[in-house]
Scaffold this active site. Sequence first.
Site, PDB file in Angstrom:
ATOM      1  N   CYS A  80       0.784  -1.240   0.000  1.00 39.71           N
ATOM      2  CA  CYS A  80       0.000   0.000   0.000  1.00 39.71           C
ATOM      3  C   CYS A  80       0.814   1.288   0.000  1.00 39.71           C
ATOM      4  CB  CYS A  80      -0.946  -0.009   1.204  1.00 39.71           C
ATOM      5  SG  CYS A  80      -2.066  -1.429   1.243  1.00 39.71           S
ATOM      6  N   HIS A 134      -1.377   6.388   2.301  1.00 41.35           N
ATOM      7  CA  HIS A 134      -1.438   5.434   3.401  1.00 41.35           C
ATOM      8  C   HIS A 134      -1.321   6.226   4.705  1.00 41.35           C
ATOM      9  CE1 HIS A 134      -1.214   1.291   4.912  1.00 41.35           C
ATOM     10  NE2 HIS A 134      -0.501   1.815   5.889  1.00 41.35           N
TER      11      HIS A 134
END
Length: 564
Positions: A80, A134
């Site tokens: 991510c 993120h």
Amino acid sequence: MWGAKMYICVRIWLFLVVLPAQTLAAVAVGEKKNVLFIMADDLRTSLGCYGDTLVKSPNIDQLASKSQVFVNAYAQQAVCAPSRVSMLTSRRPDTTKLYDFNSYWRVHAGNFTTLPQYFKSHGYFTMSVGKVFHPGIASNYTDDYPYSWSTPAYHPGSFKYEKEKVCKGDDGKLHANLLCAVKVKEQPGGTLPDLESTDEAVRLLKSRVKEETPFFLAVGFHKPHIPFRIPQDYLRLYPLENMTLAPDLDVPKLLPPVAYNPWMDLRKREDVQKLNLSFPYGPIPKDFQLRIRQHYYAAVSYMDAQVGRLLSALDELGLAESTVVVFSSDHGWSLGEHGEWAKYSNFDVTTRVPLIFFTPGGSAVSNPTFPFIDVFNQSQQSLKNHRVRRNLVELVDVFPTVSHLAGLKEPESCPHMPSFEVELCTEGQNRLKKILHTDREGSPDDVSFSQYPRPADTPQVNSDLPDLKDIKIMGYSIRTWDYRYTVWMGFNTKTFKANLSDIHTGELYMLEDDPGEDNNIYDDLNPHVILKMASLPRTMSVQTRMKLQFQYLMAGMKDSRGKK
């Protein structure tokens, strides 16, 4: 002579007439358009518009039917934070120096301008909802506010329960499970993260209707990321008797151990722990594999419904005719292929992502543009993609392409890689330039690069996501039309450079005969040829070296075949 000129004029006229008005409208630099930037989490190309016949994704399919659809788009790292930072800065992980979740690129690498920051600097009001950057240290605990956003980023309050014991098990008790289909009203707060994010995004769209300032709204959905905490009704779309296993559910015999990821995040869930699986290769019992695949697909349909709610609101507010829509994902996800689950690898199933660009004003756009499609009451309809692009592209291409589509000047290409000292530049390409021409399928210039770090040559408990200090090996991977070629080499985390003379192992897959990337023929290569990469000029990036070496390898393979 006159006839030749007339022929050329007719050809040009036909080109302009046939070229979709949608594309021509996007070319008008200076006419600023709004941007709705939608990100899914852990979404592979399991969508109807990408050829998956099982999944039910009518709203994304409807978007695709009116958009440019890139069917061969790849993330630069299948996890991510590194992937999102790479996409939003248009720099590769070796430039952002982010391979885990534990550093902020502006401090650790360079003060790089982001995609939303670039729009903000050009007078846009920029907003973030859900998981775009993120969260945490990778975005300075602020989602890069105030650099990237005009107002603090919104995160749904119910997300804090994602890893809590909120999944009702067969014993009637609550657990922290992987498979977590729920009754929404019984959940804390009576809602779920993506439901909240959609509500907030719609509210923000409504707030911009009467504003003259253009907006850039990024909406990041959390699904289909695990745990599969989704409304239980979506499981009805995928009866277990209709689910199938991955076609290559065994670990390939010639897969180097360093290339394997042991999917530790699944192993931490209570329902998976009950299976008492061996480490690192498992395998997961086949009946449970079917249930994982069922829940993943159900999560995709749930996320698709939120995309539908968002797009129909854009339409109803009269904003669809002035808004560029982008849809993508940070990376894919393995559903049992190669005996793997989750991301954390260089395979196609984890690096390939959907990438869709809608630009307003096209003749193919109907009114309403994006009516909501209820997947539970969906009538049979055929949504065809008329603008499918097969070029190999990368997520670092998103920044310059979206800039152009919205009417801004695209950033200049970075002078060389890595580009630590340059605040604004791109290590990608403006893909509109290729949209305006016929796809050159099979061109040697069409390649994509991905990479993944490992702590050791064999699977460890931290192989999926090693901290920077533990990284010892980097797997650099090049994807071409016909091959995937990966080299695992030593990596120095103090200099952030690969040791090109320290080759541990590699992978080579011939995709025409082996589309699933199961038959590794790397050991058939000449080892002396492989080591030639270290002798190339030091000023070259690893990616350029790999591309040149790969071309050299392919030429050698063709010569060998010709002599037989």
